[in-house]
Scaffold this motif. Structure first.
Motif, mmCIF file in Angstrom:
data_model
loop_
_atom_site.group_PDB
_atom_site.id
_atom_site.type_symbol
_atom_site.label_atom_id
_atom_site.label_comp_id
_atom_site.label_asym_id
_atom_site.label_seq_id
_atom_site.Cartn_x
_atom_site.Cartn_y
_atom_site.Cartn_z
ATOM 1 N N ARG A 30 0.826 -1.210 0.000
ATOM 2 C CA ARG A 30 0.000 0.000 0.000
ATOM 3 C C ARG A 30 0.863 1.264 0.000
ATOM 4 O O ARG A 30 0.518 2.257 -0.638
ATOM 5 C CB ARG A 30 -0.918 -0.006 1.224
ATOM 6 N N LEU A 31 1.963 1.238 0.734
ATOM 7 C CA LEU A 31 2.817 2.418 0.880
ATOM 8 C C LEU A 31 4.080 2.312 0.042
ATOM 9 O O LEU A 31 5.044 3.046 0.296
ATOM 10 C CB LEU A 31 3.193 2.582 2.360
ATOM 11 N N PHE A 32 4.073 1.428 -0.942
ATOM 12 C CA PHE A 32 5.298 1.125 -1.678
ATOM 13 C C PHE A 32 5.952 2.369 -2.258
ATOM 14 O O PHE A 32 7.146 2.609 -2.055
ATOM 15 C CB PHE A 32 5.003 0.126 -2.804
ATOM 16 N N GLY A 33 5.178 3.182 -2.966
ATOM 17 C CA GLY A 33 5.745 4.341 -3.640
ATOM 18 C C GLY A 33 6.430 5.305 -2.698
ATOM 19 O O GLY A 33 7.611 5.631 -2.860
ATOM 20 N N ARG A 34 5.705 5.740 -1.669
ATOM 21 C CA ARG A 34 6.277 6.739 -0.777
ATOM 22 C C ARG A 34 7.345 6.155 0.135
ATOM 23 O O ARG A 34 8.330 6.829 0.446
ATOM 24 C CB ARG A 34 5.194 7.426 0.045
ATOM 25 N N SER A 35 7.182 4.898 0.560
ATOM 26 C CA SER A 35 8.189 4.291 1.438
ATOM 27 C C SER A 35 9.508 4.070 0.712
ATOM 28 O O SER A 35 10.585 4.376 1.236
ATOM 29 C CB SER A 35 7.677 2.958 1.999
ATOM 30 N N ILE A 74 20.174 6.580 8.896
ATOM 31 C CA ILE A 74 19.393 5.360 9.131
ATOM 32 C C ILE A 74 18.362 5.602 10.230
ATOM 33 O O ILE A 74 17.205 5.167 10.123
ATOM 34 C CB ILE A 74 20.324 4.190 9.519
ATOM 35 N N ALA A 75 18.757 6.297 11.290
ATOM 36 C CA ALA A 75 17.825 6.608 12.373
ATOM 37 C C ALA A 75 16.685 7.478 11.859
ATOM 38 O O ALA A 75 15.510 7.263 12.202
ATOM 39 C CB ALA A 75 18.566 7.319 13.509
ATOM 40 N N LEU A 76 17.013 8.480 11.034
ATOM 41 C CA LEU A 76 15.989 9.352 10.462
ATOM 42 C C LEU A 76 15.034 8.572 9.574
ATOM 43 O O LEU A 76 13.811 8.762 9.636
ATOM 44 C CB LEU A 76 16.663 10.464 9.659
ATOM 45 N N LEU A 77 15.571 7.680 8.754
ATOM 46 C CA LEU A 77 14.729 6.880 7.859
ATOM 47 C C LEU A 77 13.801 5.971 8.651
ATOM 48 O O LEU A 77 12.605 5.871 8.340
ATOM 49 C CB LEU A 77 15.614 6.057 6.929
ATOM 50 N N GLN A 78 14.319 5.313 9.662
ATOM 51 C CA GLN A 78 13.484 4.411 10.460
ATOM 52 C C GLN A 78 12.342 5.175 11.131
ATOM 53 O O GLN A 78 11.199 4.719 11.144
ATOM 54 C CB GLN A 78 14.346 3.710 11.512
ATOM 55 N N GLY A 79 12.675 6.344 11.684
ATOM 56 C CA GLY A 79 11.632 7.161 12.290
ATOM 57 C C GLY A 79 10.608 7.616 11.273
ATOM 58 O O GLY A 79 9.394 7.622 11.542
ATOM 59 N N ALA A 96 0.153 12.770 4.586
ATOM 60 C CA ALA A 96 1.340 13.550 4.957
ATOM 61 C C ALA A 96 2.400 13.453 3.863
ATOM 62 O O ALA A 96 2.675 12.375 3.343
ATOM 63 C CB ALA A 96 1.905 13.048 6.278
ATOM 64 N N SER A 97 2.980 14.604 3.511
ATOM 65 C CA SER A 97 4.014 14.622 2.492
ATOM 66 C C SER A 97 5.310 14.048 3.050
ATOM 67 O O SER A 97 5.480 13.928 4.272
ATOM 68 C CB SER A 97 4.246 16.056 2.005
ATOM 69 N N LEU A 98 6.221 13.703 2.158
ATOM 70 C CA LEU A 98 7.509 13.193 2.616
ATOM 71 C C LEU A 98 8.255 14.248 3.419
ATOM 72 O O LEU A 98 8.986 13.925 4.358
ATOM 73 C CB LEU A 98 8.352 12.746 1.418
ATOM 74 N N GLY A 99 8.051 15.523 3.062
ATOM 75 C CA GLY A 99 8.670 16.598 3.833
ATOM 76 C C GLY A 99 8.158 16.627 5.256
ATOM 77 O O GLY A 99 8.936 16.796 6.206
ATOM 78 N N ASP A 100 6.831 16.454 5.421
ATOM 79 C CA ASP A 100 6.249 16.430 6.766
ATOM 80 C C ASP A 100 6.754 15.222 7.548
ATOM 81 O O ASP A 100 7.017 15.307 8.753
ATOM 82 C CB ASP A 100 4.722 16.394 6.685
ATOM 83 N N VAL A 101 6.835 14.085 6.869
ATOM 84 C CA VAL A 101 7.309 12.859 7.523
ATOM 85 C C VAL A 101 8.742 13.031 8.012
ATOM 86 O O VAL A 101 9.074 12.702 9.164
ATOM 87 C CB VAL A 101 7.214 11.669 6.543
ATOM 88 N N LEU A 102 9.599 13.560 7.158
ATOM 89 C CA LEU A 102 10.993 13.765 7.547
ATOM 90 C C LEU A 102 11.119 14.837 8.629
ATOM 91 O O LEU A 102 11.978 14.734 9.515
ATOM 92 C CB LEU A 102 11.823 14.162 6.330
ATOM 93 N N ALA A 103 10.258 15.859 8.566
ATOM 94 C CA ALA A 103 10.305 16.906 9.587
ATOM 95 C C ALA A 103 9.932 16.348 10.953
ATOM 96 O O ALA A 103 10.566 16.681 11.973
ATOM 97 C CB ALA A 103 9.363 18.050 9.209
ATOM 98 N N ARG A 104 8.930 15.498 10.991
ATOM 99 C CA ARG A 104 8.522 14.915 12.268
ATOM 100 C C ARG A 104 9.605 13.980 12.816
ATOM 101 O O ARG A 104 9.913 14.003 14.007
ATOM 102 C CB ARG A 104 7.216 14.147 12.103
ATOM 103 N N ALA A 105 10.174 13.161 11.922
ATOM 104 C CA ALA A 105 11.262 12.293 12.354
ATOM 105 C C ALA A 105 12.472 13.124 12.763
ATOM 106 O O ALA A 105 13.164 12.788 13.734
ATOM 107 C CB ALA A 105 11.637 11.312 11.241
ATOM 108 N N GLY A 106 12.710 14.219 12.041
ATOM 109 C CA GLY A 106 13.840 15.083 12.375
ATOM 110 C C GLY A 106 13.705 15.730 13.727
ATOM 111 O O GLY A 106 14.705 15.976 14.419
ATOM 112 N N SER A 107 12.460 16.008 14.139
ATOM 113 C CA SER A 107 12.252 16.612 15.452
ATOM 114 C C SER A 107 12.598 15.648 16.583
ATOM 115 O O SER A 107 12.773 16.062 17.725
ATOM 116 C CB SER A 107 10.789 17.058 15.595
#
Length: 260
Positions: A30-35, A74-79, A96-107
């Motif tokens: 289901r999440l293949f493209g974005r993951s 790797i830690a950022l990607l896993q989060g 959620a966009s990939l930018g939002d996903v990375l921003a949340r993991a980055g926090s």
């Protein structure tokens, strides 16, 4: 999308390893493209630095930078991969966009990084001493990254919480880890053979593709394990727009007055 933080005591649940792997595969498809895109963006950059350090005439500084950024990446990607599933678990939304996903993991990057370092050092040391202690620690701390993303607390709290969640299901969690490891190896071996002797670009392309294809499935499997053990009985993925009323919420609300 509202934030979900589970901090209640874990109710006893019997984990079904086969069901986890099936749910992880459904999420992967289901999440293949974005993951995979998320994995390619993060891992592509990391492997580019590794290619420079390995094939280029660079100094120790570049090699050290590649190592440090590799752990952090790797830690950022896993989060980020945990965050991708969180939306589906919260209300069935994957908007959620990939930018939002990375921003949340980055926090939460420092917490994720600390968890990754502590886990790597502990498991690695355990494997060096005796194989069994390393495997035990790997199993007990398997859910530390989902905990670090979804619950409050420090990195040490995440490790303790992971051990608490896994307790009583260690054998089943290990089955999931073992199966994911075997599947990952089966996918990566052909790419590894293709990368051998192919030069810097060929190595980068093969390694990045293999990692981007396998990392999401491993992360999705552990996220499924987390939700199955923390909130047994609740679907891991909700239909879009659905809000789940848990028993915990009902207990917090207390009795209702039907008479108004």
């Amino acid at each position: 999308m509202s934030e979900v933080a589970v901090t209640r005591p874990t109710r006893p649940a019997e984990l079904d390893a086969n069901a986890v792997l099936k749910q992880a595969w459904a999420l992967y498809r289901r999440l293949f493209g974005r993951s995979v895109l998320l994995g390619a963006l993060v891992l592509g950059a990391l492997h580019f630095l590794q290619a420079l350090a390995t094939f280029g005439r660079t100094g120790v500084l570049v090699s050290l930078l590649a190592l440090v950024l590799g752990v952090a990446g790797i830690a950022l990607l896993q989060g980020g991969l945990v965050e991708v599933v969180r939306g589906l678990h919260s209300d069935g939304s994957a908007d959620a966009s990939l930018g939002d996903v990375l921003a949340r993991a980055g926090s939460r990057l420092w917490r994720l990084l600390a968890v990754s370092l502590l886990t790597g050092l502990g498991v690695g040391f355990g494997l060096l001493l005796l194989v069994v202690p390393g495997l035990v620690l790997m199993t007990r701390w398997a859910l530390a990254v989902p905990v670090a993303m979804l619950e409050p607390g420090t990195a040490r709290d995440a490790l303790s919480r992971s051990r608490e969640i896994v307790r009583g299901n260690g054998r089943n969690v290990f089955k999931v880890l073992f199966a994911v490891g075997v599947l990952t190896a089966l996918v990566q071996v052909p790419f590894g053979l293709a990368a051998a002797g192919s030069g810097a670009f060929g190595w980068w392309l093969a390694v990045t593709t293999a990692s981007a294809l396998t990392a999401p499935y491993a992360a999705h499997a552990l996220t499924v394990v987390y939700y199955e053990l923390v909130e047994p009985g609740r679907p891991v993925v909700l239909e879009p727009g659905t809000r789940w009323q848990s028993i915990w919420d009902e207990q917090d609300a207390g009795p209702t007055d039907d008479a108004g």
